[in-house]
Each structure stands twice: as structure tokens, then as C-alpha cells.
Motif scaffolding. Structure first.
Motif, PDB file in Angstrom:
ATOM      1  N   THR A  61       4.749  50.886 -11.730  1.00 39.24           N
ATOM      2  CA  THR A  61       5.535  51.965 -12.332  1.00 39.24           C
ATOM      3  C   THR A  61       6.768  52.281 -11.491  1.00 39.24           C
ATOM      4  O   THR A  61       7.871  52.465 -12.027  1.00 39.24           O
ATOM      5  CB  THR A  61       4.677  53.235 -12.479  1.00 39.24           C
ATOM      6  N   ARG A  78       8.402  50.340  -9.486  1.00 41.14           N
ATOM      7  CA  ARG A  78       9.399  49.274  -9.644  1.00 41.14           C
ATOM      8  C   ARG A  78      10.167  49.441 -10.956  1.00 41.14           C
ATOM      9  O   ARG A  78      11.383  49.265 -10.997  1.00 41.14           O
ATOM     10  CB  ARG A  78       8.712  47.910  -9.594  1.00 41.14           C
ATOM     11  N   ASP A  79       9.437  49.776 -12.011  1.00 42.78           N
ATOM     12  CA  ASP A  79      10.097  49.998 -13.302  1.00 42.78           C
ATOM     13  C   ASP A  79      11.056  51.182 -13.234  1.00 42.78           C
ATOM     14  O   ASP A  79      12.176  51.122 -13.756  1.00 42.78           O
ATOM     15  CB  ASP A  79       9.051  50.242 -14.395  1.00 42.78           C
ATOM     16  N   TRP A  80      10.616  52.257 -12.614  1.00 43.77           N
ATOM     17  CA  TRP A  80      11.457  53.447 -12.507  1.00 43.77           C
ATOM     18  C   TRP A  80      12.686  53.185 -11.637  1.00 43.77           C
ATOM     19  O   TRP A  80      13.778  53.680 -11.924  1.00 43.77           O
ATOM     20  CB  TRP A  80      10.639  54.609 -11.938  1.00 43.77           C
TER      21      TRP A  80
END
Length: 298
Positions: free
Chosen positions: A148, A150-152
Motif C-alpha cells: 500500500t 508503495r502505491d501511495w
């Protein structure tokens, strides 16, 4: 009446401006980006956990104002710190200084969806659309939250990601994770009373280019108890040290792997004192050894 020429007036104004400019606080680069961070910040555990009608909010607001005015930026919080995130968001918004601060907070729950909800709540409470540093608190469900984060980060909702732990028993886990270079920051205890991080963690952070936030720089105020009623050694002036708080903080900042120390504080007098630790000279390695020996003799 004697009139002054333009040159003389400019000289007077320039001289006053120079005198009024406070000395710059020490800044350290975030290794992964080169962005400079002031080396003294503010931790909010317990100190910022106050209700909306608590009279302490007025002084906390002044602490934040003076932090920004004095060149500081980093303010570290967590969902586990009660009302701290909300208080930071409210007061920074009232002061209009959000863009002058570096927000660090944490995710502290299990499960992907629960983590997302908690981080979204932190954004709302801190009244910001982006968190500068999001950390996995005490490594709780790290493998889930890493994806999460990394995605953010890719989406611009956070700028840096990190990990934390408050206990030296977890340092082996921190070492293993730091070696992966997956984390921009790591936060752990380091003080003159808790020096375990010197052996492996701090050198490893230097080798891997991992920024270091230092919590508990006063060892839960235990260091102040040890020196109560004792005078500073006169040679502390050799590294521009005028108080025990500065003595303890300058010891930490003199380690080149340390990016920023985040003492908890709620008093304006403490903030001013702590910020001074980031100004002027720092002890060299020989002096740091002398500081440890002096403290051990007290």
C-alpha cells in the motif's frame, strides 16, 4: 537636522537585518533524495494528546509557530498517540504553516483495508492531502502495508515511507529490513542512555542511505533525572552547549548517520532550548567519548 545619505541608510538597514537574522539550524540531507531536513523536530507522543478545550493547546500552538519560525520542520505523530494527529492538523491549519512543516506519521493496524482506512483518517485529521513520511509503526503487519505504501508513494499521497520500532529487541529485524533498501526512513531509540544503535544500526543506515529519525533522545526524561542539580562541565562551551538538553541532543546529532532527532515537548521554553542544540558546533568523536565518560561518573 543632519540628513543621512542613501548609502548610509542602506548600511544601517542592512546591519540591523543582519543582526536580526537568527543563526541557521543544522540541516541534514535525506539520503535518497538530497532534500534537507532540519536536524531538530518535535515528537507528539503524550505531549500533543489534548482535548479541544484543554488550555495546553495555546502553548502547543506557540510551540508549532516557533518551530517553523526557528527553522524546524519535522513533526512526528501516530494514530496510537490519542488526539495528537488532530491537534497537529488543527493548530497548523490555524497558523497557516502546513507547507512549512514535514509531517511524519504512522500506520498501526493489521490488514490492508484497515491500514488504508487508518491512513486516510490521518490525512483528514492532519488536514493535508499528502503525508511527507508514512511509517509502519513497530513493524505491525509490515508485509501487508508495504504494498500500500508503495502505491501511495507512486500516487503522490506520501513522499517517503519508513519503519519504526521502540525496543532494542527488534533491532535485528530492523537491520534485516534496512538491508533491503525498501525504506527511505527508519525510526528508533538513541540517546546517551540507550546507545545500542551505535553498534550496527547507525553504521548500516549510513551504508544503505537510509534516513534516521531518533526518538526518545532523553530516554523518557531519565537522563534529566541523572543530572538533576549537577552543573554542565565547563568544556561544554567548546561545542556551543548551554544546557543539559543541548548536551544530550548534540551528542546525538554529532553522529553523521542521524538525520533528525524528535524530542517530545509541549513547553515553549523546551522548544527554544532544544532548537539551540541544532545551532553552532557539535562535539567531535573524542569529545563524544568524553561526554559519555563524564555522564557515567555522575
Amino acid at each position: 537636522m543632519r540628513l543621512l545619505g542613501a548609502g548610509a541608510i542602506y548600511t544601517m538597514i542592512s546591519s540591523k537585518a543582519t543582526q536580526a537574522k537568527p543563526p541557521d539550524i543544522l540541516k541534514r540531507p535525506i539520503p535518497r533524495s538530497g532534500e534537507l531536513l532540519p536536524a531538530i523536530g518535535v515528537g507528539t507522543w503524550q505531549t500533543f494528546d489534548v482535548g479541544p478545550a484543554d488550555p495546553a493547546r495555546a502553548e502547543l500552538k506557540e510551540v508549532l509557530r516557533l518551530l517553523a519560525e526557528g527553522g524546524g520542520k519535522v513533526i512526528d505523530s501516530s494514530p496510537m498517540y490519542g488526539e495528537a494527529e488532530r491537534v497537529v492538523g488543527d493548530l497548523a491549519s490555524e497558523l497557516g504553516i502546513r507547507d512549512r512543516l514535514f509531517y511524519a506519521t504512522k500506520v498501526w493496524t493489521s490488514g490492508r483495508e484497515a491500514g488504508i482506512r487508518q491512513m486516510e483518517t490521518s490525512l483528514r485529521l492532519m488536514r493535508t492531502r499528502r503525508i511527507d513520511l508514512m511509517q509502519v509503526h513497530n513493524l505491525l503487519d509490515l508485509s501487508t502495508h508495504l504494498g500500500t505504501l508503495r502505491d501511495w508513494k507512486a500516487a503522490g499521497k506520501i513522499r517517503y515511507l519508513g519503519i519504526t520500532h521502540y525496543h532494542s529487541g527488534a533491532y535485528a529485524d530492523l537491520e534485516r529490513l534496512i538491508r533491503t533498501k525498501d525504506y527511505d526512513f527508519v525510526q528508533f531509540n538513541y540517546s546517551m542512555a540507550e546507545r545500542e544503535a551505535e553498534t550496527r544500526l547507525l553504521p548500516l543506515c549510513a551504508d544503505t542511505g537510509t534516513a534516521v529519525l531518533v526518538n526518545r533522545p532523553f530516554s523518557h526524561a531519565n537522563l534529566f533525572g541523572k543530572v538533576a542539580g549537577k552543573p554542565l562541565p565547563p568544556w561544554a562551551a567548546e561545542f556551543d552547549c548551554a544546557s543539559w538538553a543541548q548536551f544530550f541532543l548534540k551528542f546525538i546529532l554529532a553522529h553523521p548517520a542521524v538525520t533528525c532527532a524528535i524530542p517530545g515537548m509541549r513547553r515553549v521554553t523546551h522548544l527554544k532550548d532544544n532548537l539551540q542544540a541544532g545551532i553552532g558546533r557539535l562535539p567531535d568523536p573524542a569529545t563524544r567519548r568524553r561526554m559519555v565518560e563524564y555522564l557515567e561518573r555522575l
